[in-house]
Design an enzyme around this catalytic site. Sequence first.
Site, PDB file in Angstrom:
ATOM      1  N   GLY A 113      -6.033   7.453  -3.627  1.00 26.27           N
ATOM      2  CA  GLY A 113      -4.796   7.937  -4.231  1.00 26.27           C
ATOM      3  C   GLY A 113      -4.406   9.337  -3.800  1.00 26.27           C
ATOM      4  O   GLY A 113      -3.973  10.149  -4.624  1.00 26.27           O
ATOM      5  N   HIS A 171       7.698  -7.503  -2.256  1.00 27.07           N
ATOM      6  CA  HIS A 171       7.505  -6.782  -0.992  1.00 27.07           C
ATOM      7  C   HIS A 171       8.524  -7.248   0.052  1.00 27.07           C
ATOM      8  O   HIS A 171       8.483  -6.800   1.188  1.00 27.07           O
ATOM      9  CB  HIS A 171       6.115  -7.086  -0.414  1.00 27.07           C
ATOM     10  CG  HIS A 171       4.970  -6.426  -1.120  1.00 27.07           C
ATOM     11  ND1 HIS A 171       4.933  -5.088  -1.409  1.00 27.07           N
ATOM     12  CD2 HIS A 171       3.779  -6.928  -1.545  1.00 27.07           C
ATOM     13  CE1 HIS A 171       3.773  -4.803  -1.998  1.00 27.07           C
ATOM     14  NE2 HIS A 171       3.068  -5.898  -2.100  1.00 27.07           N
ATOM     15  N   ARG A 207      -8.153   3.247  -4.718  1.00 25.11           N
ATOM     16  CA  ARG A 207      -9.158   3.701  -3.763  1.00 25.11           C
ATOM     17  C   ARG A 207      -9.280   5.214  -3.841  1.00 25.11           C
ATOM     18  O   ARG A 207     -10.202   5.734  -4.447  1.00 25.11           O
ATOM     19  CB  ARG A 207      -8.804   3.214  -2.349  1.00 25.11           C
ATOM     20  CG  ARG A 207      -9.914   3.401  -1.316  1.00 25.11           C
ATOM     21  CD  ARG A 207      -9.461   2.977   0.063  1.00 25.11           C
ATOM     22  NE  ARG A 207      -8.350   3.784   0.533  1.00 25.11           N
ATOM     23  CZ  ARG A 207      -8.493   4.861   1.290  1.00 25.11           C
ATOM     24  NH1 ARG A 207      -9.674   5.253   1.697  1.00 25.11           N
ATOM     25  NH2 ARG A 207      -7.421   5.564   1.663  1.00 25.11           N
ATOM     26  N   LYS A 209       0.792  -1.231   0.000  1.00 25.64           N
ATOM     27  CA  LYS A 209       0.000   0.000   0.000  1.00 25.64           C
ATOM     28  C   LYS A 209       0.827   1.286   0.000  1.00 25.64           C
ATOM     29  O   LYS A 209       0.353   2.346   0.374  1.00 25.64           O
ATOM     30  CB  LYS A 209      -1.025   0.049   1.151  1.00 25.64           C
ATOM     31  CG  LYS A 209      -1.832  -1.189   1.400  1.00 25.64           C
ATOM     32  CD  LYS A 209      -2.107  -2.025   0.196  1.00 25.64           C
ATOM     33  CE  LYS A 209      -3.172  -1.491  -0.725  1.00 25.64           C
ATOM     34  NZ  LYS A 209      -3.264  -2.387  -1.928  1.00 25.64           N
ATOM     35  N   SER A 210       2.064   1.164  -0.447  1.00 28.12           N
ATOM     36  CA  SER A 210       2.936   2.347  -0.510  1.00 28.12           C
ATOM     37  C   SER A 210       2.953   2.996  -1.880  1.00 28.12           C
ATOM     38  O   SER A 210       3.696   3.961  -2.092  1.00 28.12           O
ATOM     39  CB  SER A 210       4.369   1.958  -0.153  1.00 28.12           C
ATOM     40  OG  SER A 210       4.432   1.385   1.113  1.00 28.12           O
ATOM     41  N   TRP A 219       1.131   2.136  -8.745  1.00 32.94           N
ATOM     42  CA  TRP A 219       1.512   3.368  -9.445  1.00 32.94           C
ATOM     43  C   TRP A 219       2.935   3.256  -9.981  1.00 32.94           C
ATOM     44  O   TRP A 219       3.203   3.540 -11.150  1.00 32.94           O
ATOM     45  CB  TRP A 219       1.396   4.523  -8.455  1.00 32.94           C
ATOM     46  CG  TRP A 219       1.589   5.901  -9.016  1.00 32.94           C
ATOM     47  CD1 TRP A 219       1.513   6.279 -10.317  1.00 32.94           C
ATOM     48  CD2 TRP A 219       1.879   7.079  -8.250  1.00 32.94           C
ATOM     49  NE1 TRP A 219       1.736   7.633 -10.415  1.00 32.94           N
ATOM     50  CE2 TRP A 219       1.967   8.138  -9.161  1.00 32.94           C
ATOM     51  CE3 TRP A 219       2.063   7.324  -6.885  1.00 32.94           C
ATOM     52  CZ2 TRP A 219       2.230   9.452  -8.739  1.00 32.94           C
ATOM     53  CZ3 TRP A 219       2.326   8.619  -6.477  1.00 32.94           C
ATOM     54  CH2 TRP A 219       2.408   9.673  -7.398  1.00 32.94           C
TER      55      TRP A 219
HETATM   56  P1  A3P Z   1      -5.258   4.611  -1.056  1.00 34.71           P
HETATM   57  O1  A3P Z   1      -5.849   3.387  -0.421  1.00 34.71           O
HETATM   58  O2  A3P Z   1      -4.768   5.589  -0.031  1.00 34.71           O
HETATM   59  O3  A3P Z   1      -6.129   5.252  -2.052  1.00 34.71           O
HETATM   60  P2  A3P Z   1      -0.278  -0.412  -3.583  1.00 34.71           P
HETATM   61  O4  A3P Z   1      -0.291  -0.201  -5.039  1.00 34.71           O
HETATM   62  O5  A3P Z   1       1.099  -0.420  -2.984  1.00 34.71           O
HETATM   63  O6  A3P Z   1      -1.099  -1.580  -3.184  1.00 34.71           O
HETATM   64  O7  A3P Z   1      -0.924   0.882  -2.936  1.00 34.71           O
HETATM   65  C1  A3P Z   1      -2.255   1.213  -3.174  1.00 34.71           C
HETATM   66  C2  A3P Z   1      -2.450   2.680  -2.876  1.00 34.71           C
HETATM   67  O8  A3P Z   1      -1.942   3.456  -3.962  1.00 34.71           O
HETATM   68  C3  A3P Z   1      -3.915   3.035  -2.744  1.00 34.71           C
HETATM   69  O9  A3P Z   1      -3.943   4.151  -1.843  1.00 34.71           O
HETATM   70  C4  A3P Z   1      -4.249   3.423  -4.168  1.00 34.71           C
HETATM   71  O10 A3P Z   1      -5.408   4.193  -4.307  1.00 34.71           O
HETATM   72  C5  A3P Z   1      -3.006   4.199  -4.558  1.00 34.71           C
HETATM   73  N1  A3P Z   1      -2.802   4.282  -6.008  1.00 34.71           N
HETATM   74  C6  A3P Z   1      -3.073   3.337  -6.943  1.00 34.71           C
HETATM   75  N2  A3P Z   1      -2.766   3.782  -8.153  1.00 34.71           N
HETATM   76  C7  A3P Z   1      -2.298   5.037  -8.019  1.00 34.71           C
HETATM   77  C8  A3P Z   1      -1.839   6.034  -8.930  1.00 34.71           C
HETATM   78  N3  A3P Z   1      -1.817   5.810 -10.234  1.00 34.71           N
HETATM   79  N4  A3P Z   1      -1.437   7.218  -8.418  1.00 34.71           N
HETATM   80  C9  A3P Z   1      -1.473   7.454  -7.106  1.00 34.71           C
HETATM   81  N5  A3P Z   1      -1.904   6.567  -6.178  1.00 34.71           N
HETATM   82  C10 A3P Z   1      -2.311   5.360  -6.624  1.00 34.71           C
END
Ligand code: A3P
Length: 304
Positions: free
Chosen positions: A266, A106, A264, A43-44, A48
Amino acid sequence: TTEHMYQYQGFWYHSVVGLQGIMWVEEHFKPRHEDLLLVSAPKSGTTWFKSLMFAIMNRGQYDCSTHPLLTTSPHELVPFSEIFFHLNIPFPNPDTLSPPQIFHTHLPFTSLSQSVLDSQCRIVYVCRNPKDTFVSLFHFLQKKEEENPREPLSFEEAFEQFCKGVSVYGPFWDHVLGYWKASLEWPERVLFLKYEDMKVDSSFHLKRLAEFMGYAFSLEEEKQGLVKEILKLCSFENQSNLRVNKTGRFRVGHMSMENNPFFRKGEVGDWKNHLTAEMAERLDRITGQKLNGYDLRFLDTLDK
Ligand code: A3P
């Protein structure tokens, strides 16, 4: 509950990630010099950064209207190792793929084998402030529980566990510090990036990332607006509204996962909508203690 978690060498794992898989990576994963390894705590910003790195590496091959990132999940373009572990399919053996490849994991730095260090491959680590990471993780697990019903932890219980370090690939701070220290020791090998920096100063950090990867943008490309184009293609707004990411699934072997839970909000600072003042203070205190003595800070709000 957290019954499905186990600890190995100081880090916590979900039981779907088999110990055998981790040990396989430790013993056999041999990236090549040209390969790139993207590493993150869950979730970092993994999704993206998979998109960004894929788009950087393959620019010039596709035009905007036919780009694979418009129709394929970033998780299919840059699959993550844990799923291979789960399925007991060996993590793709680099020898069978032509270099350069982007691999993602991870796993904590302690689990990267000597062969990763010996191979001279480059490692990109992305981290995110712990409050947003926790909130994002909680929501993700809620969604996943719907698919895979188990007694879910309440927000308070999950927070308590996170603070104690009991979260997937946690303790969160130890994960981050492992790579932070590595980036200080081997700056030409390990690039340490922050989700928030990429949000705030996107062009600068995208160019930094591309340069580190060995795919620096030429002046010509910059003039053509390629940096902006990639940022737009990979933006949350764009990616989260694509059909593939709204309703699609990504496949690895015979298993598949929904794409949607990876998108979710972002944003930077959504924790303010979920954590009480006491919770936020507590996480800040832990972060302060854990990072004490290191020149590492997190941005957790864009408010002036
Ligand atoms: P949130 O739950 O705060 O919205 P991971 O990819 O490591 O699983 O992390 C998911 C998090 O990155 C989620 O955060 C998600 O919404 C966010 N995310 C996914 N795609 C993104 C993008 N293109 N740009 C910015 N944040 C993104």
